[in-house]
Motif scaffolding. Structure first.
Motif, PDB file in Angstrom:
ATOM      1  N   THR A  69       0.818  -1.212   0.000  1.00 42.75           N
ATOM      2  CA  THR A  69       0.000   0.000   0.000  1.00 42.75           C
ATOM      3  C   THR A  69       0.853   1.263   0.000  1.00 42.75           C
ATOM      4  OG1 THR A  69      -0.160  -0.074   2.417  1.00 42.75           O
ATOM      5  CG2 THR A  69      -1.952  -1.099   1.154  1.00 42.75           C
ATOM      6  N   ASN A  70       2.054   1.160   0.566  1.00 37.53           N
ATOM      7  CA  ASN A  70       2.932   2.324   0.652  1.00 37.53           C
ATOM      8  C   ASN A  70       4.312   1.852   1.063  1.00 37.53           C
ATOM      9  OD1 ASN A  70       3.693   5.015   0.573  1.00 37.53           O
ATOM     10  ND2 ASN A  70       3.005   5.442   2.644  1.00 37.53           N
ATOM     11  N   PRO A 106       3.345   1.130  -4.436  1.00 33.51           N
ATOM     12  CA  PRO A 106       1.929   0.896  -4.129  1.00 33.51           C
ATOM     13  C   PRO A 106       1.230   0.108  -5.235  1.00 33.51           C
ATOM     14  CG  PRO A 106       2.535   3.157  -3.636  1.00 33.51           C
ATOM     15  CD  PRO A 106       3.709   2.539  -4.335  1.00 33.51           C
ATOM     16  N   HIS A 145       4.662  -0.941   3.795  1.00 38.88           N
ATOM     17  CA  HIS A 145       3.325  -1.097   4.372  1.00 38.88           C
ATOM     18  C   HIS A 145       2.520  -1.961   3.406  1.00 38.88           C
ATOM     19  CE1 HIS A 145       3.830   2.132   7.397  1.00 38.88           C
ATOM     20  NE2 HIS A 145       4.750   2.514   6.525  1.00 38.88           N
ATOM     21  N   TYR A 146       1.813  -2.944   3.956  1.00 40.62           N
ATOM     22  CA  TYR A 146       1.096  -3.885   3.100  1.00 40.62           C
ATOM     23  C   TYR A 146      -0.150  -4.401   3.800  1.00 40.62           C
ATOM     24  CZ  TYR A 146       3.344  -7.504   5.947  1.00 40.62           C
ATOM     25  OH  TYR A 146       3.762  -8.300   6.991  1.00 40.62           O
ATOM     26  N   GLU A 147      -0.965  -5.091   3.032  1.00 35.20           N
ATOM     27  CA  GLU A 147      -2.180  -5.704   3.578  1.00 35.20           C
ATOM     28  C   GLU A 147      -2.453  -7.015   2.845  1.00 35.20           C
ATOM     29  OE1 GLU A 147      -5.390  -3.048   1.056  1.00 35.20           O
ATOM     30  OE2 GLU A 147      -4.809  -2.384   3.047  1.00 35.20           O
ATOM     31  N   GLY A 151      -7.727  -6.649   3.114  1.00 33.81           N
ATOM     32  CA  GLY A 151      -7.461  -5.216   3.213  1.00 33.81           C
ATOM     33  C   GLY A 151      -7.726  -4.635   4.580  1.00 33.81           C
ATOM     34  N   ASN A 154      -3.038  -2.798   7.497  1.00 27.57           N
ATOM     35  CA  ASN A 154      -1.886  -1.913   7.607  1.00 27.57           C
ATOM     36  C   ASN A 154      -0.710  -2.576   8.329  1.00 27.57           C
ATOM     37  OD1 ASN A 154      -0.432   0.411   7.067  1.00 27.57           O
ATOM     38  ND2 ASN A 154      -1.060   1.403   8.946  1.00 27.57           N
TER      39      ASN A 154
END
Length: 162
Positions: A69-70, A106, A145-147, A151, A154
């Protein structure tokens, strides 16, 4: 209290008990399903003597894919952006040999069991490439940062400098 009232109360109690058991089972199944696709990213610095390769590696040791995600990249303690080709160029601007790169920005997906070097140098030798080992172990911090597929979790993976 007649027998019809007792039967009605008993039937209601049994129905409520069944509803509660059904709800608990559904909740446990959902939790199990989430755990069965949970990713677990690990960051490692690798210095391989047999294949003469060294670098910063990310490994998905979990059961499901990790969706990035980031990311945050810090060089010498200063945040310089997310892990991308532009940031790679900033990080390696003053190095004598350009290491190979894998950008997990991302939206990137790191599959279960996948292992990739974010930054690595082939033909690594301690006497010639000490600057690179110093870069990946002391100066550079990449935080991902991942999921999971579900979802919203974080999760975060990072390797702190030595």
């Amino acid at each position: 209290m007649n027998s019809d009232t007792v039967t009605a109360i008993s039937a209601t109690a049994i129905a409520l008990g069944s509803l509660w058991i059904s709800y608990s089972q559904t909740r446990a199944t959902r939790l199990h399903n989430r755990q069965s696709v949970k990713p677990l990213l690990e960051m490692r610095t690798i210095k391989g003597y047999d294949d003469h390769r060294a670098g910063l590696q990310v490994i998905n040791a979990g059961l499901g894919p990790a969706i990035v995600t980031n990311s945050v990249v810090r060089l010498d303690g200063e945040a310089i952006g997310y892990w991308s080709l532009e940031v790679y160029r900033l990080v390696t601007a003053s190095v004598p040999v350009k290491p190979k790169v894998y950008c997990a920005g991302p939206g990137a997906v790191i599959l279960a069991g996948q292992s990739s070097f974010l930054l690595h140098l082939e033909g690594f030798r301690d006497d010639e490439h000490g600057w690179f080992w110093d870069l990946v172990t002391r100066r550079l911090v990449i935080e991902i940062h991942y999921e999971s597929l579900y979802g919203g979790e974080n999760f975060k993976a990072a390797l702190s400098p030595f």
